[in-house]
Design a protein around this motif. Structure first.
Motif, PDB file in Angstrom:
ATOM      1  N   ALA A 121      46.522  24.057 -44.772  1.00 59.84           N
ATOM      2  CA  ALA A 121      46.407  24.664 -46.103  1.00 59.84           C
ATOM      3  C   ALA A 121      46.057  23.574 -47.114  1.00 59.84           C
ATOM      4  CB  ALA A 121      47.719  25.342 -46.482  1.00 59.84           C
ATOM      5  N   ASP A 122      45.483  23.974 -48.209  1.00 62.60           N
ATOM      6  CA  ASP A 122      45.045  23.024 -49.227  1.00 62.60           C
ATOM      7  C   ASP A 122      46.255  22.496 -50.006  1.00 62.60           C
ATOM      8  OD1 ASP A 122      43.780  21.614 -51.156  1.00 62.60           O
ATOM      9  OD2 ASP A 122      42.991  23.342 -52.243  1.00 62.60           O
ATOM     10  N   SER A 123      46.575  21.208 -49.834  1.00 66.09           N
ATOM     11  CA  SER A 123      47.665  20.610 -50.618  1.00 66.09           C
ATOM     12  C   SER A 123      47.101  19.521 -51.518  1.00 66.09           C
ATOM     13  CB  SER A 123      48.743  20.042 -49.680  1.00 66.09           C
ATOM     14  OG  SER A 123      48.214  18.954 -48.936  1.00 66.09           O
ATOM     15  N   SER A 124      45.833  19.648 -51.889  1.00 66.35           N
ATOM     16  CA  SER A 124      45.155  18.662 -52.735  1.00 66.35           C
ATOM     17  C   SER A 124      45.147  17.272 -52.109  1.00 66.35           C
ATOM     18  CB  SER A 124      45.782  18.599 -54.130  1.00 66.35           C
ATOM     19  OG  SER A 124      45.720  19.849 -54.730  1.00 66.35           O
ATOM     20  N   THR A 149      51.914  25.334 -52.475  1.00 63.32           N
ATOM     21  CA  THR A 149      52.738  26.465 -52.894  1.00 63.32           C
ATOM     22  C   THR A 149      52.590  27.617 -51.905  1.00 63.32           C
ATOM     23  OG1 THR A 149      50.900  27.355 -54.148  1.00 63.32           O
ATOM     24  CG2 THR A 149      52.404  25.918 -55.332  1.00 63.32           C
ATOM     25  N   ALA A 150      53.390  28.663 -52.120  1.00 68.68           N
ATOM     26  CA  ALA A 150      53.271  29.856 -51.277  1.00 68.68           C
ATOM     27  C   ALA A 150      51.848  30.402 -51.357  1.00 68.68           C
ATOM     28  CB  ALA A 150      54.280  30.908 -51.726  1.00 68.68           C
ATOM     29  N   ASP A 151      51.261  30.377 -52.555  1.00 68.38           N
ATOM     30  CA  ASP A 151      49.891  30.870 -52.714  1.00 68.38           C
ATOM     31  C   ASP A 151      48.914  30.140 -51.795  1.00 68.38           C
ATOM     32  OD1 ASP A 151      50.605  32.739 -54.508  1.00 68.38           O
ATOM     33  OD2 ASP A 151      49.406  31.979 -56.176  1.00 68.38           O
ATOM     34  N   LYS A 152      49.093  28.832 -51.660  1.00 64.46           N
ATOM     35  CA  LYS A 152      48.175  28.052 -50.819  1.00 64.46           C
ATOM     36  C   LYS A 152      48.313  28.466 -49.359  1.00 64.46           C
ATOM     37  CE  LYS A 152      46.870  25.175 -54.124  1.00 64.46           C
ATOM     38  NZ  LYS A 152      45.578  25.273 -54.763  1.00 64.46           N
ATOM     39  N   VAL A 153      49.559  28.725 -48.935  1.00 63.22           N
ATOM     40  CA  VAL A 153      49.766  29.132 -47.548  1.00 63.22           C
ATOM     41  C   VAL A 153      49.222  30.539 -47.335  1.00 63.22           C
ATOM     42  CG1 VAL A 153      51.486  29.537 -45.757  1.00 63.22           C
ATOM     43  CG2 VAL A 153      51.767  27.616 -47.324  1.00 63.22           C
ATOM     44  N   ILE A 154      49.483  31.424 -48.305  1.00 64.63           N
ATOM     45  CA  ILE A 154      48.953  32.792 -48.204  1.00 64.63           C
ATOM     46  C   ILE A 154      47.424  32.738 -48.140  1.00 64.63           C
ATOM     47  CG2 ILE A 154      48.749  35.014 -49.402  1.00 64.63           C
ATOM     48  CD1 ILE A 154      51.551  34.358 -50.640  1.00 64.63           C
ATOM     49  N   ALA A 155      46.840  31.895 -48.978  1.00 60.65           N
ATOM     50  CA  ALA A 155      45.378  31.737 -48.981  1.00 60.65           C
ATOM     51  C   ALA A 155      44.879  31.280 -47.614  1.00 60.65           C
ATOM     52  CB  ALA A 155      44.957  30.728 -50.048  1.00 60.65           C
ATOM     53  N   ALA A 156      45.594  30.334 -47.016  1.00 59.63           N
ATOM     54  CA  ALA A 156      45.169  29.825 -45.702  1.00 59.63           C
ATOM     55  C   ALA A 156      45.262  30.922 -44.648  1.00 59.63           C
ATOM     56  CB  ALA A 156      46.028  28.620 -45.312  1.00 59.63           C
ATOM     57  N   VAL A 157      46.331  31.713 -44.715  1.00 57.98           N
ATOM     58  CA  VAL A 157      46.493  32.810 -43.755  1.00 57.98           C
ATOM     59  C   VAL A 157      45.358  33.824 -43.913  1.00 57.98           C
ATOM     60  CG1 VAL A 157      47.938  34.798 -43.150  1.00 57.98           C
ATOM     61  CG2 VAL A 157      48.992  32.578 -43.569  1.00 57.98           C
ATOM     62  N   VAL A 192      57.314  25.603 -51.548  1.00 59.94           N
ATOM     63  CA  VAL A 192      56.649  26.751 -50.928  1.00 59.94           C
ATOM     64  C   VAL A 192      57.691  27.859 -50.737  1.00 59.94           C
ATOM     65  CG1 VAL A 192      55.442  27.570 -48.872  1.00 59.94           C
ATOM     66  CG2 VAL A 192      54.951  25.298 -49.765  1.00 59.94           C
ATOM     67  N   ASP A 193      57.549  28.939 -51.516  1.00 60.70           N
ATOM     68  CA  ASP A 193      58.525  30.015 -51.495  1.00 60.70           C
ATOM     69  C   ASP A 193      58.342  30.871 -50.236  1.00 60.70           C
ATOM     70  OD1 ASP A 193      60.034  32.270 -51.872  1.00 60.70           O
ATOM     71  OD2 ASP A 193      59.482  32.555 -53.970  1.00 60.70           O
ATOM     72  N   GLY A 194      59.234  30.674 -49.259  1.00 63.52           N
ATOM     73  CA  GLY A 194      59.110  31.378 -47.989  1.00 63.52           C
ATOM     74  C   GLY A 194      59.151  32.894 -48.131  1.00 63.52           C
ATOM     75  N   TRP A 195      59.960  33.384 -49.081  1.00 66.78           N
ATOM     76  CA  TRP A 195      60.092  34.852 -49.218  1.00 66.78           C
ATOM     77  C   TRP A 195      58.827  35.469 -49.768  1.00 66.78           C
ATOM     78  CZ3 TRP A 195      63.888  36.742 -46.515  1.00 66.78           C
ATOM     79  CH2 TRP A 195      64.961  35.903 -46.228  1.00 66.78           C
TER      80      TRP A 195
END
Lengths: 83, 539
Positions: free
Chosen positions: B304-307, B321-329, B353-356
């Motif tokens: 995922a993009d962590s800059s 962030t959670a958004d970055k992980v969601i974006a990667a998924v 990264v908000d797991g919930w």
């Protein structure tokens, strides 16, 4: 350089952060806790202990806390605060 | 000190606006006015992706549009809110903090007549560009249109060298003054066509290097989607890896950070049952993860993009962030590759990264893996059960030496470069003191008294002064002014080295916690250095 607003605001922000970060403490409300133990899963310094008779989790080693905020973010019940 | 530097690297909104204006040679404002004037009609529902400080948002609302502005940066949004809240069009604007890649799930389908985005796509990895375009196609109402203004590498063979020649110094200067930079798109019209749009060019500025693309949904999904897997990752020692490692050893806090293209990668020969390991896109992070698992297990690695920052720091600083992980998924289509819904995240990104959020928005399970990648094989073998040792950070000698090298690199630049330029005869002794003190500190760190960097600096200063005294007594007698200068010098070095390593240690609070005290001690040392020779009549 002193004229540069971004440098100055950077310094001020930093001093504020310094004051806050040094004094942050975990406040845990055991009544809200439902025992999912996410705090235990993510704490990198071992502040939380899952055992204890009838209790779901214990904030046992406060002196180890590095104020990283992981348990605060992962608690689904908002039972943990960092203030 | 290093954290002050890191803070400086973060741009503030005013700098960003200034930087963008320079990079586009002032042509962005006319472009925005053109968009608002020619494409916005009364009552249009508009989504602005990456509204930044809200310049275009205001213009479009002023033309009668109802604008939803999203931006990934809270500081930018804060600035936009200030600007728009005080204006007459405030009621027609909604601002939300959101990553471009998650818009598909956050707005109802066909809910916009116009989607606008300026200078956003060039900041996104290719997979994310595809994902956002696909989402835009679904969000546009019938007859709707997508407008994308961005920097483009000119295609004309004569203009291209001129462009590069002008751009290089401009980019360097702009970065130094405002820490703002942009990247340029190429072949974007092809990407638009592949995502199911009919691309057109609405306007072209600066010799074709700043272009406004218009894109109308073509009404059909294009055939042949690209395979979701971005590539294979292997643990190999290459010349590039060695050079990057050497650079990172001393200068890893200086950008540009070496990055891996985000996306889904295969390690070994993974099957649909294989685990999905999520990580950030710092080159060193990805290589260390692959080194720990390659040859030991087959897995999917979702970068995922962590800059380009390691997961812990990136999560703490709001870059991972959670958004970055969601974006990667979403953008990797990992769902089509595996037959389970379990993401394994590095434990150390749990601070940001908000797991919930990930669980709720994607339906995937989030499992916090071990702290160290080396424990992943054992963690998976035990059915994702962590031992206490796996969940705890340590700061062993190897890590201490590595982290001290980072401070040595930073102070080396800060101190040794000026010394080399102006006081060359002092270079060797000062370099030796810096290296000696730093690495000595790394070795004895756990045994020095004190709970934090500031407390530990006291024994280190005493040891440094004792070393100086020994040197003096061993027959290398120096005159009083010189001893004085050296004493102040090594005290400062020892103090800042000790305080600095606190920020690099995983076991203590950030170095920032001491920063105000560091500043006071620094000023006091400088005062002593200045006043004592005056009082003693040496100067």
């Amino acid at each position: 350089m002193g004229e540069n607003p971004s440098l100055q605001s950077t310094m001020m922000e930093h001093l504020k952060l310094a004051r806050v970060l040094g004094a942050l403490e975990i406040r845990f409300d055991p009544d809200k806790c439902k025992g999912v133990r996410q705090c235990y899963a993510v704490c990198p310094v071992g502040c939380w202990t899952p055992d204890g008779e009838g209790r779901k989790i214990i904030f046992q080693y406060p002196e180890r806390c590095i104020a990283c905020g992981a348990c605060v973010l992962q608690c689904p019940e908002h039972a943990i605060e960092l203030r | 000190m290093a954290t002050v530097f890191m803070k400086w690297l973060e741009q503030n909104p005013r700098d960003y606006d200034r930087g963008i204006r320079w990079l586009t040679l002032g042509q962005l404002d006319p472009l925005k006015e053109k968009i608002a004037r020619e494409y916005v009609r009364e009552g249009m529902r508009i989504l602005e992706i990456g509204c930044g400080t809200g310049t275009l948002t205001m213009l479009m609302a002023g033309q009668g549009g109802t604008v939803s502005g999203i931006d990934a940066s809270p500081t930018m949004l804060g600035e936009a809110q200030k600007k728009i809240g005080a204006s007459a069009v405030g009621d027609h604007v909604t601002l939300t903090q959101m990553d471009a890649t998650v818009i598909g799930g956050r707005f109802p389908p066909e809910s916009f007549d116009l989607i606008v985005s300026t200078l956003v796509f060039s900041e996104l990895p290719l997979e994310d560009q595809r994902c956002v375009l696909k989402a835009c196609a679904g969000l546009l109402a019938p007859g709707g249109r997508l407008l994308i203004a961005d920097e483009v590498i000119p295609s004309h063979p004569l203009i291209r060298p001129v462009y590069s020649l002008v751009r290089l110094p401009l980019v360097l200067l702009t970065w130094l003054m405002t820490r703002t930079t942009t990247h340029s798109l190429s072949d974007f019209d092809i990407l638009l066509a592949r995502a199911g749009f009919r691309p057109g060019i609405g306007a072209s500025f600066l010799g074709g290097s700043l272009i406004l693309y218009t894109a109308d949904p073509a009404g059909r999904t294009p055939p042949g989607t690209e395979p979701p897997v971005a590539g294979h990752l292997r643990h190999r020692i290459t010349l590039r890896a060695i050079l990057v490692d050497l650079w990172a050893l001393f200068f890893r806090i200086i950008p540009p950070y070496p990055k891996v293209r985000p996306g889904l990668y295969a390690v070994g020969n993974p099957t649909p049952d294989s685990p999905v390991l999520v990580t950030g896109n710092f080159d060193l992070t990805v290589r260390r993860l692959v080194q720990s698992i390659d040859g030991r297990l087959d897995a999917w690695v979702l970068v995922a993009d962590s800059s380009g920052i390691n997961v812990w720091c990136a999560a703490g600083g709001g870059y991972f962030t959670a958004d970055k992980v969601i974006a990667a998924v979403r953008s990797s289509d990992v769902e089509k590759v595996v037959n389970h819904h379990a993401l394994i995240l590095p434990q150390l990104c749990a601070n940001g990264v908000d797991g919930w959020r990930i669980r709720k928005e994607t339906g995937w399970g989030v499992h916090w893996g071990p702290v160290r990648a080396a424990d992943i094989p054992a963690y998976l073998a035990a059915n994702r059960k962590k031992t206490d040792a796996m969940r705890r950070v340590r700061f062993p000698l190897k890590d201490r030496l590595e982290m001290v090298s980072v401070t040595v690199g930073f102070y080396g630049l800060l101190i040794l470069v000026p010394v080399f330029l102006f006081w060359r005869s002092l270079l060797l002794p000062i370099a030796a003191s810096l290296l000696g003190l730093s690495y000595f500190y790394a070795v004895v760190h756990p045994w020095l008294a004190g709970r934090d960097g500031l407390q530990k600096s006291i024994p280190l200063i005493l040891i440094a002064l004792a070393g100086l005294a020994t040197y003096q007594m061993l027959g290398n007698a120096m005159p009083a002014p010189q001893i004085f200068h050296w004493a102040v010098g090594v005290t400062g070095l020892a103090f800042f080295t000790a305080a600095e390593l606190q920020g690099m240690s995983p076991l203590m609070r950030g170095e920032q916690a001491n920063w105000s005290r560091e500043a006071v001690v620094g000023l006091a040392l400088f005062g002593i250095y200045w006043l004592v020779p005056l009082a003693a009549g040496w100067r």
